[in-house]
Design a protein around this motif. Sequence first.
Motif, PDB file in Angstrom:
ATOM      1  N   UNK A  28       0.818  -1.214   0.000  1.00 29.80           N
ATOM      2  CA  UNK A  28       0.000   0.000   0.000  1.00 29.80           C
ATOM      3  C   UNK A  28       0.851   1.263   0.000  1.00 29.80           C
ATOM      4  N   UNK A  29       1.862   1.320   0.868  1.00 28.00           N
ATOM      5  CA  UNK A  29       2.647   2.544   1.027  1.00 28.00           C
ATOM      6  C   UNK A  29       4.001   2.502   0.332  1.00 28.00           C
ATOM      7  N   UNK A  30       4.334   1.355  -0.277  1.00 26.07           N
ATOM      8  CA  UNK A  30       5.594   1.184  -1.001  1.00 26.07           C
ATOM      9  C   UNK A  30       6.802   1.550  -0.148  1.00 26.07           C
ATOM     10  N   UNK A  31       6.814   1.021   1.077  1.00 23.21           N
ATOM     11  CA  UNK A  31       7.943   1.266   1.979  1.00 23.21           C
ATOM     12  C   UNK A  31       8.148   0.038   2.862  1.00 23.21           C
ATOM     13  N   UNK A  32       9.330  -0.045   3.443  1.00 21.82           N
ATOM     14  CA  UNK A  32       9.605  -1.130   4.382  1.00 21.82           C
ATOM     15  C   UNK A  32       8.873  -0.862   5.692  1.00 21.82           C
ATOM     16  N   UNK A  33       8.416  -1.904   6.364  1.00 23.49           N
ATOM     17  CA  UNK A  33       7.733  -1.706   7.642  1.00 23.49           C
ATOM     18  C   UNK A  33       8.648  -1.029   8.663  1.00 23.49           C
ATOM     19  N   UNK A  34       8.097  -0.114   9.434  1.00 16.46           N
ATOM     20  CA  UNK A  34       8.892   0.642  10.404  1.00 16.46           C
ATOM     21  C   UNK A  34       9.531  -0.253  11.456  1.00 16.46           C
ATOM     22  N   UNK A  35       8.827  -1.301  11.913  1.00 15.30           N
ATOM     23  CA  UNK A  35       9.352  -2.147  12.987  1.00 15.30           C
ATOM     24  C   UNK A  35      10.294  -3.244  12.484  1.00 15.30           C
ATOM     25  N   UNK A  36      10.474  -3.370  11.167  1.00 10.50           N
ATOM     26  CA  UNK A  36      11.354  -4.389  10.618  1.00 10.50           C
ATOM     27  C   UNK A  36      12.820  -3.984  10.764  1.00 10.50           C
ATOM     28  N   UNK A  37      13.634  -4.932  11.162  1.00  3.55           N
ATOM     29  CA  UNK A  37      15.082  -4.723  11.268  1.00  3.55           C
ATOM     30  C   UNK A  37      15.784  -5.860  10.532  1.00  3.55           C
ATOM     31  N   UNK A  38      16.816  -5.570   9.734  1.00  5.57           N
ATOM     32  CA  UNK A  38      17.535  -6.640   9.044  1.00  5.57           C
ATOM     33  C   UNK A  38      18.177  -7.593  10.052  1.00  5.57           C
ATOM     34  N   UNK A  39      18.074  -8.887   9.769  1.00 10.75           N
ATOM     35  CA  UNK A  39      18.657  -9.881  10.675  1.00 10.75           C
ATOM     36  C   UNK A  39      19.697 -10.746   9.995  1.00 10.75           C
ATOM     37  N   UNK A  40      19.768 -10.707   8.661  1.00 12.22           N
ATOM     38  CA  UNK A  40      20.724 -11.536   7.938  1.00 12.22           C
ATOM     39  C   UNK A  40      20.906 -11.008   6.513  1.00 12.22           C
ATOM     40  N   UNK A  41      21.881 -11.586   5.826  1.00 13.73           N
ATOM     41  CA  UNK A  41      22.117 -11.245   4.426  1.00 13.73           C
ATOM     42  C   UNK A  41      21.308 -12.206   3.569  1.00 13.73           C
ATOM     43  N   UNK A  42      20.595 -11.676   2.599  1.00 12.67           N
ATOM     44  CA  UNK A  42      19.803 -12.503   1.688  1.00 12.67           C
ATOM     45  C   UNK A  42      20.586 -12.641   0.396  1.00 12.67           C
ATOM     46  N   UNK A  43      21.121 -13.824   0.143  1.00  8.35           N
ATOM     47  CA  UNK A  43      21.942 -14.056  -1.038  1.00  8.35           C
ATOM     48  C   UNK A  43      21.128 -14.457  -2.259  1.00  8.35           C
ATOM     49  N   UNK A  44      21.782 -14.396  -3.404  1.00  9.87           N
ATOM     50  CA  UNK A  44      21.120 -14.723  -4.668  1.00  9.87           C
ATOM     51  C   UNK A  44      20.598 -16.158  -4.677  1.00  9.87           C
ATOM     52  N   UNK A  45      21.413 -17.106  -4.227  1.00 15.18           N
ATOM     53  CA  UNK A  45      20.982 -18.503  -4.226  1.00 15.18           C
ATOM     54  C   UNK A  45      19.806 -18.734  -3.286  1.00 15.18           C
ATOM     55  N   UNK A  46      19.773 -18.013  -2.170  1.00 14.29           N
ATOM     56  CA  UNK A  46      18.615 -18.107  -1.270  1.00 14.29           C
ATOM     57  C   UNK A  46      17.334 -17.715  -2.003  1.00 14.29           C
ATOM     58  N   UNK A  47      17.411 -16.643  -2.772  1.00 13.75           N
ATOM     59  CA  UNK A  47      16.243 -16.167  -3.522  1.00 13.75           C
ATOM     60  C   UNK A  47      15.846 -17.192  -4.587  1.00 13.75           C
ATOM     61  N   UNK A  48      16.815 -17.759  -5.271  1.00 12.23           N
ATOM     62  CA  UNK A  48      16.525 -18.756  -6.306  1.00 12.23           C
ATOM     63  C   UNK A  48      15.824 -19.966  -5.702  1.00 12.23           C
ATOM     64  N   UNK A  49      16.321 -20.467  -4.575  1.00 14.80           N
ATOM     65  CA  UNK A  49      15.699 -21.630  -3.929  1.00 14.80           C
ATOM     66  C   UNK A  49      14.278 -21.315  -3.468  1.00 14.80           C
ATOM     67  N   UNK A  50      14.067 -20.140  -2.917  1.00 10.13           N
ATOM     68  CA  UNK A  50      12.716 -19.757  -2.470  1.00 10.13           C
ATOM     69  C   UNK A  50      11.776 -19.606  -3.660  1.00 10.13           C
ATOM     70  N   UNK A  51      12.245 -19.012  -4.732  1.00  9.98           N
ATOM     71  CA  UNK A  51      11.409 -18.844  -5.921  1.00  9.98           C
ATOM     72  C   UNK A  51      11.006 -20.209  -6.476  1.00  9.98           C
ATOM     73  N   UNK A  52      11.938 -21.158  -6.473  1.00  8.87           N
ATOM     74  CA  UNK A  52      11.625 -22.507  -6.943  1.00  8.87           C
ATOM     75  C   UNK A  52      10.585 -23.159  -6.027  1.00  8.87           C
ATOM     76  N   UNK A  53      10.722 -22.982  -4.722  1.00 10.49           N
ATOM     77  CA  UNK A  53       9.754 -23.547  -3.776  1.00 10.49           C
ATOM     78  C   UNK A  53       8.365 -22.940  -3.990  1.00 10.49           C
TER      79      UNK A  53
END
Length: 67
Positions: A28-53
Amino acid sequence: MGIILGLWETRAGKNVGIPVEWIREWIVYERLPEEWKPTHVQGFLDVVFRAKAIRTAMERFKETEVK
């Protein structure tokens, strides 16, 4: 969607997913949630595996769909 699942996925007991409020704020607002904090690095292979799932789950859903 694979990137967002990888970045925002949370666990509460056996439940795994993304808080609906976060998705709503992102879309709706095209922004990251205010309470969200990064907890890890999201790598390319992670994204590929999730997209396949996601693709596999959608194919299974289509197969079980009533016609």
